[in-house]
Design a protein around this motif. Sequence first.
Motif: not given
Length: 106
Positions: A9-13, A96-104
Amino acid sequence: MIITTTPSVEGRAIREYKGIAFGEVITGVNFMKDLGAGLRNFFGGRSAGYEEELQKARKEALAELEQRAGAMGANAVIGVDIDYEVLGADNGMLMVTASGTAVVVD
């Protein structure tokens, strides 16, 4: 909740990785939409009924992804990928499948 196809996420660590999150939707298309799509297939043109069903399923899969990532303690999902499949003996079901990496993120 931030949901993005990018690996950050641009600008966010990224402070913490929570794991892979999924949202899945399996839906059937009713007889009238199937009949209309069959006619469009024969005569040509777009199938508004199928397009509406696809858009609805995609929106529901992303909402489920967001809910599951939130339950994991994430405030963002990065690297989101959306996949589409047809299922069933007569290919009458849409998945329909949506997947991704969950982060803080900060």
